[in-house]
Design a protein around this motif. Structure first.
Motif, short mmCIF file in Angstrom:
data_model
loop_
_atom_site.label_atom_id
_atom_site.label_comp_id
_atom_site.label_asym_id
_atom_site.label_seq_id
_atom_site.Cartn_x
_atom_site.Cartn_y
_atom_site.Cartn_z
N ALA A 33 0.84 -1.20 0.00
CA ALA A 33 0.00 0.00 0.00
C ALA A 33 0.87 1.25 0.00
O ALA A 33 0.58 2.22 -0.71
N PHE A 87 -4.02 -8.91 -2.07
CA PHE A 87 -4.81 -8.83 -3.30
C PHE A 87 -6.29 -9.14 -3.09
O PHE A 87 -7.15 -8.31 -3.42
N PRO A 132 -8.29 -6.66 -0.22
CA PRO A 132 -8.50 -5.27 -0.64
C PRO A 132 -9.50 -5.15 -1.79
O PRO A 132 -10.34 -4.24 -1.79
N PHE A 133 -9.44 -6.08 -2.74
CA PHE A 133 -10.38 -6.01 -3.86
C PHE A 133 -11.79 -6.43 -3.43
O PHE A 133 -12.78 -5.99 -4.02
N ILE A 156 -13.00 -3.14 -2.04
CA ILE A 156 -13.31 -2.19 -3.11
C ILE A 156 -14.60 -2.59 -3.83
O ILE A 156 -15.47 -1.76 -4.09
N VAL A 173 -9.70 2.35 -8.21
CA VAL A 173 -9.00 1.23 -7.57
C VAL A 173 -7.66 1.69 -7.01
O VAL A 173 -7.28 1.32 -5.90
N TYR A 208 -7.24 1.12 -3.09
CA TYR A 208 -6.46 -0.07 -2.72
C TYR A 208 -5.61 0.12 -1.46
O TYR A 208 -5.67 -0.72 -0.55
N LEU A 242 -6.09 -2.15 1.97
CA LEU A 242 -5.02 -3.05 2.38
C LEU A 242 -4.64 -2.80 3.83
O LEU A 242 -4.43 -3.74 4.61
#
Length: 272
Positions: A24, A107, A110-111, A114, A227, A231, A235
């Motif tokens: 991050a 990965f 965090p996604f 989002i 994003v 992100y 994170l």
């Protein structure tokens, strides 16, 4: 003598967070570096973009992390819905995931955050559109040129809701919490689909629809920009949540009223 004593566990969490959240910080550094020359990538341009990006990162991170200590209270409220009739919560010790491999923290989670935030935001926008009977375009999700209190409050509400919901689901997964049906003997994962990849797919799809008046390439660029912005804070949230559940495992289990299940091998060793 320290005027403001800080708990040692809090210091350890902060130190470990900085170490494990280095992707991050790396993306944040690149974002600041690129924003000095290219506004198309970061929504801001010039030297003033440095403090704007840093302030935005700190603000989002703070809003996402602050609700995490409320997790035990959320578990206490939710356990009434999950422990009912023939259903009960159990903990399968061998399915705990305290030591998650880095790519899951860096990965996947965090996604997930989002995607879920985008999903909640699009549903909120749709609700406003229905209630006001007016069309809403993509400008409502792009950063405004000036500070707007209404936008800030709505974004905060979305972030807090996302943080609480994901923290709850992540805790169930990390601590090996499952729902057991006493009548049928079935054991199932709670929120199996919500905590997996569906928030990412539905969130990005819903956000993409908001840009239907734009060219597909431009819409993809806007989403990529969002994003990049979101992100790093998500994170940081994922890392802080990991350490928080490690330090508050017993408290969370007590609030969930989850009964630990001892493996048969351990039972045999105890009897012997």
């Amino acid at each position: 003598m320290k005027v403001f004593p800080v708990d040692r566990s809090t210091k350890d969490i902060l130190k470990k967070t900085v170490i494990e959240a280095w992707p991050a910080l790396a993306i944040l550094f690149l974002t600041v570096l690129i924003s000095v020359f290219f506004s198309e990538i970061t929504f801001t341009v010039g030297m003033e973009s440095i403090w704007k990006i840093l302030l935005r990162f700190l603000r989002f991170s703070f809003i996402l992390v602050v609700p995490i200590p409320l997790l035990p209270h959320v578990c206490g409220l939710m356990q009434g819905l999950l422990n009912r009739r023939n259903l009960r919560l159990i903990q399968i010790r061998e399915e705990r995931h305290h030591n998650r491999i880095p790519w899951q923290i860096w990965f996947i989670r965090p996604f997930q955050g989002i995607g879920l935030a985008m999903l909640i935001a699009t549903k909120l926008i749709t609700l406003v559109q229905i209630s006001t009977s007016s069309a809403i375009n993509s400008s409502v999700v792009l950063p405004p040129a000036q500070f707007q209190l209404g936008r800030f409050l709505s974004a905060t509400a979305v972030a807090v809701t996302t943080s609480l919901l994901l923290s709850f689901l992540w805790s169930l997964d990390d601590l090996g919490i499952r729902q057991h049906n006493r009548k049928t003997g079935e054991i199932k994962i709670i929120g199996k689909y919500l905590s997996a990849l569906l928030p990412i797919l539905f969130g990005f799809y819903g956000m993409f629809n908001l840009f239907e008046s734009h060219e597909h390439l431009l819409a993809a660029r806007y989403i990529a920009q969002m994003v990049v912005v979101l992100y790093p804070p998500f994170l940081v949230m994922a890392v802080v949540h990991k350490f928080y559940t490690e330090n508050r495992e017993l408290l969370i289990l007590n609030r969930l009223k989850a009964q630990p299940i001892v493996p048969i091998e351990e039972q045999e060793l105890t009897i012997a």
